[in-house]
Design an enzyme around this catalytic site. Structure first.
Site, PDB file in Angstrom:
ATOM      1  N   LYS A 239      23.271  43.635  49.335  1.00 42.23           N
ATOM      2  CA  LYS A 239      23.360  42.336  48.676  1.00 42.23           C
ATOM      3  C   LYS A 239      21.987  41.728  48.364  1.00 42.23           C
ATOM      4  O   LYS A 239      20.993  42.104  48.974  1.00 42.23           O
ATOM      5  CB  LYS A 239      24.165  41.359  49.557  1.00 42.23           C
ATOM      6  CG  LYS A 239      25.589  41.827  49.833  1.00 42.23           C
ATOM      7  CD  LYS A 239      26.374  42.024  48.553  1.00 42.23           C
ATOM      8  CE  LYS A 239      27.833  42.332  48.781  1.00 42.23           C
ATOM      9  NZ  LYS A 239      28.083  43.582  49.495  1.00 42.23           N
TER      10      LYS A 239
HETATM   11  C1  PLP Z   1      33.098  41.076  46.376  1.00 42.43           C
HETATM   12  C2  PLP Z   1      32.914  41.337  47.843  1.00 42.43           C
HETATM   13  N1  PLP Z   1      33.768  40.775  48.714  1.00 42.43           N
HETATM   14  C3  PLP Z   1      33.639  40.970  50.024  1.00 42.43           C
HETATM   15  C4  PLP Z   1      32.664  41.768  50.558  1.00 42.43           C
HETATM   16  C5  PLP Z   1      32.620  42.017  52.025  1.00 42.43           C
HETATM   17  O1  PLP Z   1      31.381  41.715  52.578  1.00 42.43           O
HETATM   18  P1  PLP Z   1      30.864  42.515  53.862  1.00 42.43           P
HETATM   19  O2  PLP Z   1      30.558  43.907  53.447  1.00 42.43           O
HETATM   20  O3  PLP Z   1      29.630  41.742  54.261  1.00 42.43           O
HETATM   21  O4  PLP Z   1      31.907  42.451  54.892  1.00 42.43           O
HETATM   22  C6  PLP Z   1      31.738  42.362  49.688  1.00 42.43           C
HETATM   23  C7  PLP Z   1      30.623  43.164  50.178  1.00 42.43           C
HETATM   24  O5  PLP Z   1      30.527  44.299  50.339  1.00 42.43           O
HETATM   25  C8  PLP Z   1      31.886  42.171  48.297  1.00 42.43           C
HETATM   26  O6  PLP Z   1      31.067  42.764  47.427  1.00 42.43           O
END
Ligand code: PLP
Length: 458
Positions: A239
């Site tokens: 990210k």
């Molecule tokens: C659109 C979206 N939603 C949710 C997530 C979930 O985040 P995390 O990987 O930090 O749990 C991500 C990240 O990978 C994402 O890109």
């Protein structure tokens, strides 16, 4: 030390690139008039996949970016002996900084974006047996959190031009079981918040923004993640703001802030919200961020605004080049978008403009030219994990048989199916290099187009 290594790597790569003088000259000529198709230059113009020299030989931009700021923050945290949010200061400092950066009243840091979404749905009252409206063109976690609450994901098809949920189709998907909408600001480009909030208000539905890819993006001059009941961010390694894994929930509501906090911290009450253990939450777990994650985030935040500006300038320039290539359709933004965070530069690839070369082959050929490009998401609404949930005992008990039997047809997303075959993305690290990188990317695509016939049949 790390910077020296980088400089050495860079100089080494420059020397390698310098060896192909004629390639560089052809590239320089192209860079002077980047909007125009590059002239073919004989053997040098042969696609790398077919044995020619690649357009790019420099390594991709380093990611993550870090220096002594991260070193110092980590060492200080280790030596403080305070590694847990209950005893240290970093997590609270990060929450305050992220609230200020986004203009939100409250921020609760979590251990992932998934946890942020999970806690948000709990806070706004999504319960077993509910339906939750969601975009099909998203990361799997957006849907997993719905299933974790034993609710039914109701997919609403994608707007092919923006690759965001088609807000005009949401109202038709609402039933008396619908309790929330999760718009995703995919790639850092805001979903159509005007239309989504209007339909949510009309039907009294909660809105949980999935802003996991949209750090510092804006809708009508206000940060995304502050428009819905809550807004969720991810700080996972890919990210734009990264601490390996981490997340946050923003909200302007005292009630949601208390509930999110309690849910993420085993039903403990938020400081300042009264001390009754478990007063705000009926359920909870441990979804807390550690002091180490927050230490890295505080250091990374010192670069975020400058990086966001670099990504923005490069992405806008790249899009201006891509849109002039027949068969490459960069995704559009809604009028309310006043800042795209550009986690991704998304486009549709139309193979009929490339002699029928399949997308997979096109992306392989692009990679051989030294340009990484991702094929994007698939048909999330058709994945077996959802069907397995619906076939399980809980869902069979919670939903009428005809609801489950009609679910696949009701949540069919033909536009998304088509998009899943055509989409491709450049990720945010591509956008951190010099502007000339964008010329090279567009130049590589034009080169593939010139040789599409050979590539398609080879
Ligand atoms: C659109 C979206 N939603 C949710 C997530 C979930 O985040 P995390 O990987 O930090 O749990 C991500 C990240 O990978 C994402 O890109």
């Amino acid at each position: 030390m790390k910077q020296q290594i980088n400089r050495r790597q860079f100089l080494g790569a420059t020397a390698i690139a310098g060896a192909g003088v004629s390639v560089s000259l052809a590239r320089a000529a192209q860079a002077q008039s980047p909007g125009a198709p590059a002239p073919a230059t004989g053997a040098d113009d042969k696609p790398a996949l077919l044995g020619g020299p690649p357009v790019r030989s420099r390594p991709a931009h380093r990611w993550p970016v870090f220096d002594e700021r991260e070193d110092q923050a980590m060492l200080e945290t280790i030596h403080s002996g305070k590694w847990f949010r209950g005893s240290g200061k970093n997590v609270v400092a990060f929450e305050q900084t992220w609230s200020r950066a986004t203009g939100a009243k409250y921020c609760t840091a979590t251990n992932s974006g998934t946890s942020a979404l999970f806690a948000s749905l709990a806070a706004v009252g999504v319960a077993a047996g509910d339906e939750v409206i969601v975009a099909p063109y998203t990361f799997i976690a957006t849907v997993n959190v719905i299933l974790l609450h034993h609710a039914l994901p109701i997919f609403v098809d994608t707007d092919p031009e923006t690759m965001q949920i088609d807000a005009g189709k949401i109202e038709a998907a609402i039933t008396d079981r619908t309790s929330a909408i999760i718009p995703v600001h995919l790639g850092g480009s805001p979903a159509n918040l005007d239309a989504i909030l209007a339909v949510a208000n009309k039907h009294k539905l909660a809105v949980v923004e999935d802003a996991c890819q949209a750090h510092l993006a804006e809708w009508r001059g206000r940060k995304v993640g502050t428009w819905g009941d809550t807004g969720c961010f991810s700080f996972q390694a890919s990210k734009n703001l990264n601490c390996g894994d981490g997340g946050a929930v923003l909200t302007n509501s005292d009630e949601w802030a208390d509930k999110v906090y309690s849910f993420h911290n085993n039903c403990r009450a938020r400081q300042g919200s009264g001390n009754a253990f478990g007063s705000k939450s009926s359920r909870g777990g441990n979804f807390r961020m550690t002091e180490f994650q927050a230490a890295i985030l505080l250091a990374q935040l010192t670069r975020l605004e400058a990086q966001t500006q670099t990504r923005h300038q490069n992405a806008e320039y790249l899009r201006s080049l891509l849109k002039d290539i027949p068969g490459i359709l960069p995704s559009r933004m809604y009028d309310g978008c006043t800042r795209n965070a550009y986690h991704l530069v998304m486009y549709r690839y139309q193979k009929e403009h490339f002699a029928g070369m399949p997308r997979k082959r096109f992306l392989e050929a692009l990679k051989a030219e030294g340009v990484d490009c991702n094929p994007g998401y698939g048909r999330l609404n058709q994945q077996p994990f959802i069907k397995n949930s619906l076939a399980s005992r809980s869902w069979q008990r919670l939903f009428p048989a005809e609801t489950l039997a009609g679910w696949a047809e009701r949540t069919a997303c033909p536009v998304n199916d088509q998009l899943s075959e055509e989409a491709a993305w450049f990720t945010q690290t591509t956008l951190l290099g010099p502007r000339s990188d964008m010329d090279e990317i567009a130049g590589a695509i034009r080169k593939l187009q010139r040789h599409a016939g050979d590539l398609a049949k080879a």
